[in-house]
Design a protein around this motif. Structure first.
Motif: not given
Length: 164
Positions: A14-35
């Motif tokens: 669940f933690i990873v899903d929530v984190y990954n859900s922020t990637i596409a918005g390019r606002q929250v994390t510097a990851d560019t692909e799901p982890v």
């Protein structure tokens, strides 16, 4: 009603899903692909409920996000300084969950001897910038155009707070 509890390994997907859900918005994390969950195992195990927690957040008894305190820089002199991370599922933003959880984890941090909390926040992430400013965090650093997301250079702010 907002509640929280120490996250367990069974909460990591669940933690990873929530984190990954922020990637596409390019606002929250510097990851560019799901982890992957597997790639976050070491990160998860670097935390503990005594002074470097990961808390699963629930809103009306439904998991909605997570918050953590992580060690900074891995050197003993920085033991009383932590990095805060807060991620909420998009369906639960705007309900003051962030404000409540930052206040709660600050109280916890003070009890464990932590003296300073900071967060890395993209300059264009106005919801997070506003949240931390509302919680009396100050700008401790500014790294201009240090990240690139979809060919756009982004500033990184370091927002911090000394705990009394």
């Amino acid at each position: 009603m907002i509640t929280y509890q120490d996250a367990t390994l069974t909460d990591l997907p669940f933690i990873v899903d929530v984190y990954n859900s922020t990637i596409a918005g390019r606002q929250v994390t510097a990851d560019t692909e799901p982890v992957s969950v597997e790639s976050r195992l070491d990160w998860f195990h670097q935390h503990n409920p005594h002074n470097r927690p990961i808390w699963l957040i629930k809103y009306q008894n439904q998991p909605c996000g997570w918050i953590s305190l992580s060690s900074f820089y891995g050197r003993p002199a920085f033991y009383k300084t932590v990095e805060i991370s807060l991620y909420l599922h998009q369906d639960f933003r705007g309900k003051k969950i962030g404000q409540f959880m930052v206040a709660e984890i600050e109280k916890f941090a003070q009890k464990t001897g932590i003296e300073a909390i900071f967060s890395y926040v993209f300059g264009h992430n106005l919801p997070s910038v506003n949240l931390f400013k509302k919680m009396q965090y100050e700008q401790w650093g500014f790294l201009p155009k240090i990240a690139e997301l979809d060919n756009v250079q982004c500033d990184l702010l370091i927002l911090g707070k000394r705990l009394n």
